[in-house]
Design a protein around this motif. Structure first.
Motif, PDB file in Angstrom:
ATOM      1  N   ALA A  44       0.804  -1.221   0.000  1.00 49.55           N
ATOM      2  CA  ALA A  44       0.000   0.000   0.000  1.00 49.55           C
ATOM      3  C   ALA A  44       0.837   1.272   0.000  1.00 49.55           C
ATOM      4  O   ALA A  44       0.351   2.338  -0.354  1.00 49.55           O
ATOM      5  CB  ALA A  44      -0.938  -0.004   1.209  1.00 49.55           C
ATOM      6  N   ASP A  45       2.097   1.159   0.406  1.00 46.29           N
ATOM      7  CA  ASP A  45       2.969   2.331   0.424  1.00 46.29           C
ATOM      8  C   ASP A  45       3.731   2.520  -0.884  1.00 46.29           C
ATOM      9  O   ASP A  45       4.415   3.531  -1.066  1.00 46.29           O
ATOM     10  CB  ASP A  45       3.969   2.235   1.581  1.00 46.29           C
ATOM     11  N   GLY A  75       1.926   5.586  -2.190  1.00 46.22           N
ATOM     12  CA  GLY A  75       0.574   5.286  -1.713  1.00 46.22           C
ATOM     13  C   GLY A  75      -0.532   5.825  -2.594  1.00 46.22           C
ATOM     14  O   GLY A  75      -1.701   5.843  -2.190  1.00 46.22           O
ATOM     15  N   PHE A 119      -3.250   3.229  -3.366  1.00 46.74           N
ATOM     16  CA  PHE A 119      -3.954   2.932  -2.126  1.00 46.74           C
ATOM     17  C   PHE A 119      -4.964   4.038  -1.812  1.00 46.74           C
ATOM     18  O   PHE A 119      -6.137   3.773  -1.507  1.00 46.74           O
ATOM     19  CB  PHE A 119      -2.935   2.772  -0.995  1.00 46.74           C
ATOM     20  N   GLN A 120      -4.538   5.280  -1.904  1.00 49.36           N
ATOM     21  CA  GLN A 120      -5.441   6.394  -1.626  1.00 49.36           C
ATOM     22  C   GLN A 120      -6.568   6.463  -2.653  1.00 49.36           C
ATOM     23  O   GLN A 120      -7.716   6.796  -2.310  1.00 49.36           O
ATOM     24  CB  GLN A 120      -4.652   7.709  -1.613  1.00 49.36           C
ATOM     25  N   ALA A 176      -4.895  -3.613   4.348  1.00 53.22           N
ATOM     26  CA  ALA A 176      -3.760  -3.009   3.656  1.00 53.22           C
ATOM     27  C   ALA A 176      -2.467  -3.396   4.347  1.00 53.22           C
ATOM     28  O   ALA A 176      -2.369  -3.341   5.576  1.00 53.22           O
ATOM     29  CB  ALA A 176      -3.901  -1.489   3.624  1.00 53.22           C
ATOM     30  N   GLY A 183       1.965  -3.049   4.106  1.00 55.18           N
ATOM     31  CA  GLY A 183       3.062  -2.274   3.543  1.00 55.18           C
ATOM     32  C   GLY A 183       4.030  -1.852   4.620  1.00 55.18           C
ATOM     33  O   GLY A 183       3.698  -1.872   5.818  1.00 55.18           O
ATOM     34  N   LEU A 206       2.781   2.616   5.964  1.00 55.52           N
ATOM     35  CA  LEU A 206       1.431   2.875   5.478  1.00 55.52           C
ATOM     36  C   LEU A 206       1.003   4.310   5.748  1.00 55.52           C
ATOM     37  O   LEU A 206       1.208   4.836   6.847  1.00 55.52           O
ATOM     38  CB  LEU A 206       0.448   1.914   6.153  1.00 55.52           C
ATOM     39  N   PRO A 207       0.392   4.949   4.740  1.00 53.21           N
ATOM     40  CA  PRO A 207      -0.100   6.322   4.940  1.00 53.21           C
ATOM     41  C   PRO A 207      -1.334   6.335   5.831  1.00 53.21           C
ATOM     42  O   PRO A 207      -2.027   5.330   5.989  1.00 53.21           O
ATOM     43  CB  PRO A 207      -0.435   6.778   3.516  1.00 53.21           C
ATOM     44  N   THR A 266      -4.959  -1.686   8.654  1.00 52.42           N
ATOM     45  CA  THR A 266      -3.596  -1.504   8.161  1.00 52.42           C
ATOM     46  C   THR A 266      -2.651  -2.396   8.959  1.00 52.42           C
ATOM     47  O   THR A 266      -2.676  -2.402  10.190  1.00 52.42           O
ATOM     48  CB  THR A 266      -3.165  -0.036   8.289  1.00 52.42           C
TER      49      THR A 266
END
Length: 287
Positions: free
Chosen positions: A39-40, A44, A47-48, A70, A72, A75-76, A86
């Motif tokens: 996801a990163d 990202g 993902f976003q 998610a 990664g 992660l954001p 997450t």
């Protein structure tokens, strides 16, 4: 290769597929799960984008449960009206565990794994973990020069397309699913995305490695060659079998195969039985 334009095509394809998948899955079942590995990767952005698409589906969630998993390394932050689980860490190490913990077994499940953006192809076992869904499907992106063969296990329907801008091998986009309707939907989305700065498709099965412009009416040359080669191997096939071949073994849609078969019959390149009448699914085509 223009990595930014390739990333844009991948992201738009993900968005289009999510926009079709989410409402259909929520209509079908009370619980659905979307899994986003790496996801990163790419800052990202994908993902976003996925979070935004699923947020827009909020009206469909009433009386249903939509959640995201998610994984990664970094992660954001996420602000969403649905649960986003997450799980920091390596996707190969964490995704299967996270899916099990979130109860993703035997519910509609879609996974997105962009190994090309992450700089490494995922382990086949990581992709296979997504087959726990019912139905299940995955969008997988592999680095240039990769083979999709190790990822076929457990997926009855499997197709792939190369994203390229020149003669060099491009990133390999793979779609695998347990339902034919999802495969048809993916193929429609594949040809509906906007064309970006010379990004084109290449059919991995085309021996001539022809680059195909992204278009609602794609150039039929590679499909024509692949259908003729298929008939040379098999001797004959019904129109339905050729449509299925195009859908599952090429970058094209079933409807594209029908158009190509019509052209091949008209040109005398192939023969048909019966010789006259509508070109229905049970008509036999011979080389």
């Amino acid at each position: 290769m223009s990595s930014e334009e390739i990333a844009t095509v991948k992201r738009e394809l993900l968005v289009r597929h999510l926009e079709a998948w989410a409402p259909a899955a929520l209509h079908r079942a009370r619980r659905v799960v979307y899994a986003h590995g790496y996801a990163d990767a790419g800052g990202g952005a994908s993902f976003q984008a996925a979070v935004r698409v699923l947020t827009d589906q909020a009206d469909f969630v009433r009386g249903r449960e939509l959640s995201m998993v998610a994984t990664g390394a970094a992660l954001p932050a996420v602000d969403a009206p649905f649960p986003v689980h997450t799980v920091p860490g390596d996707t190969d190490a964490m995704l299967a565990v996270a899916l099990k913990a979130s109860g993703a077994q035997r519910v509609p499940l879609l996974g997105f794994l962009d190994g090309a953006a992450a700089g490494a192809a995922p382990a086949p076992s990581t992709v296979a973990a997504l087959t726990a869904g019912k139905p299940a499907e995955v969008l997988l992106v592999l680095p240039p020069g990769s083979s999709a063969d190790p990822y076929r296990a457990g997926w009855p329907l499997f197709t792939q397309v190369e994203l390229a801008v020149d003669d060099k091998p491009g990133e390999l986009l793979v779609f695998a699913t347990t339902t034919g309707k999802s495969l048809e939907g993916f193929k429609e989305a594949l040809w509906a995305v906007d064309e970006f700065a010379g990004v084109r498709y290449r059919d991995p099965g085309d021996p001539d490695r022809h680059l195909i412009d992204i278009s609602l009416t794609p150039h039929p040359g590679p499909l024509r060659r692949e259908i003729v080669a298929f008939l040379e191997r098999t001797g004959s096939a019904t129109v339905t079998e050729l449509r299925t071949f195009a859908l599952t073994e090429t970058v094209y849609r079933a409807a594209d195969a029908t158009r190509v078969v019509h052209a091949l019959v008209d040109a005398g390149t192939v023969s048909r039985t019966p010789a006259h009448g509508r070109l229905g699914g049970d008509v036999v085509i011979s080389r």
